[in-house]
Design a protein around this motif. Structure first.
Motif, PDB file in Angstrom:
ATOM      1  N   VAL A   1     -10.507   6.188   0.295  1.00 16.74           N
ATOM      2  CA  VAL A   1     -11.503   6.315  -0.762  1.00 16.74           C
ATOM      3  C   VAL A   1     -11.817   7.776  -1.059  1.00 16.74           C
ATOM      4  N   SER A   2     -11.953   8.601  -0.032  1.00 21.86           N
ATOM      5  CA  SER A   2     -12.317  10.001  -0.268  1.00 21.86           C
ATOM      6  C   SER A   2     -11.216  10.747  -1.020  1.00 21.86           C
ATOM      7  N   THR A   3      -9.961  10.419  -0.769  1.00 24.52           N
ATOM      8  CA  THR A   3      -8.852  11.051  -1.488  1.00 24.52           C
ATOM      9  C   THR A   3      -8.855  10.640  -2.956  1.00 24.52           C
ATOM     10  N   VAL A   4      -9.093   9.359  -3.226  1.00 19.63           N
ATOM     11  CA  VAL A   4      -9.142   8.874  -4.610  1.00 19.63           C
ATOM     12  C   VAL A   4     -10.340   9.492  -5.330  1.00 19.63           C
TER      13      VAL A   4
ATOM     14  N   LEU B   1     -18.009   7.467 -10.468  1.00 24.79           N
ATOM     15  CA  LEU B   1     -16.699   7.752  -9.888  1.00 24.79           C
ATOM     16  C   LEU B   1     -16.560   7.228  -8.461  1.00 24.79           C
ATOM     17  N   ALA B   2     -17.619   7.296  -7.671  1.00 25.78           N
ATOM     18  CA  ALA B   2     -17.546   6.797  -6.292  1.00 25.78           C
ATOM     19  C   ALA B   2     -17.305   5.291  -6.291  1.00 25.78           C
ATOM     20  N   SER B   3     -17.996   4.569  -7.160  1.00 32.05           N
ATOM     21  CA  SER B   3     -17.790   3.116  -7.254  1.00 32.05           C
ATOM     22  C   SER B   3     -16.372   2.811  -7.698  1.00 32.05           C
ATOM     23  N   LEU B   4     -15.848   3.602  -8.619  1.00 34.25           N
ATOM     24  CA  LEU B   4     -14.481   3.406  -9.098  1.00 34.25           C
ATOM     25  C   LEU B   4     -13.474   3.647  -7.978  1.00 34.25           C
TER      26      LEU B   4
ATOM     27  N   ARG C   1     -19.196  -5.364  -9.154  1.00 33.15           N
ATOM     28  CA  ARG C   1     -20.640  -5.398  -9.397  1.00 33.15           C
ATOM     29  C   ARG C   1     -21.167  -4.071  -9.941  1.00 33.15           C
ATOM     30  N   ASP C   2     -20.663  -2.966  -9.441  1.00 33.27           N
ATOM     31  CA  ASP C   2     -21.169  -1.658  -9.839  1.00 33.27           C
ATOM     32  C   ASP C   2     -20.595  -1.155 -11.166  1.00 33.27           C
ATOM     33  N   LEU C   3     -19.482  -1.707 -11.601  1.00 36.63           N
ATOM     34  CA  LEU C   3     -18.819  -1.205 -12.805  1.00 36.63           C
ATOM     35  C   LEU C   3     -18.931  -2.133 -14.015  1.00 36.63           C
TER      36      LEU C   3
END
Length: 134
Positions: A104-107, A65-68, A28-30
């Motif tokens: 998620v935080s590492t990615v 980037l966060a959504s990705l 949805r976000d991308l």
């Protein structure tokens, strides 16, 4: 922002990249703010035969980037796909192992390092290590 993904260790990397492409297109976000395609990998002069494919994602803004990062981790968890991933932007490449891709935080941190390192290279910033002073 142009980012490329590859799964060099996956025995069926093309299939997995196709699944990731479909996942990102449905996110949805991308889906309305990015362009996703699968491309042939650049030829490797030391390898025989064709290279694996790469997934290319063009984002309108680095704010996505966060959504990705969330989408990548969610895709891996939903599909049980666990191979390491190489993420490239320009001349900067980061390899994330299977365990790295569970968080998620590492990615997100890896994606931000890519953005910052490539932006520093484009502006000719030879000082520092490209980590944005973090």
């Amino acid at each position: 922002m142009d980012i490329q993904f590859s799964l060099p260790d996956a025995p069926d990397g093309s299939r997995h990249l196709g699944q990731l492409r479909d996942w990102l297109r449905r996110d949805r976000d991308l889906r309305t703010t990015s362009e996703v395609s699968v491309l042939p990998a650049p030829p490797d002069p030391e390898a025989m035969g064709a290279g694996l494919e790469v997934l290319q994602l063009i984002l309108d803004s680095s704010l996505q980037l966060a959504s990705l990062a969330v989408a990548i981790v969610s895709w891996r968890k939903a599909n049980g796909t666990r191979p390491a991933m190489t993420i490239t932007r320009g001349d900067v490449e980061i390899r994330l192992g299977s365990a790295d891709l569970e968080d998620v935080s590492t990615v997100l941190e890896a994606l931000e390092r890519l953005r910052d390192a490539d932006d520093a290279a484009e502006t000719g910033d030879d000082e520092g290590d490209g980590d944005g002073g973090r």
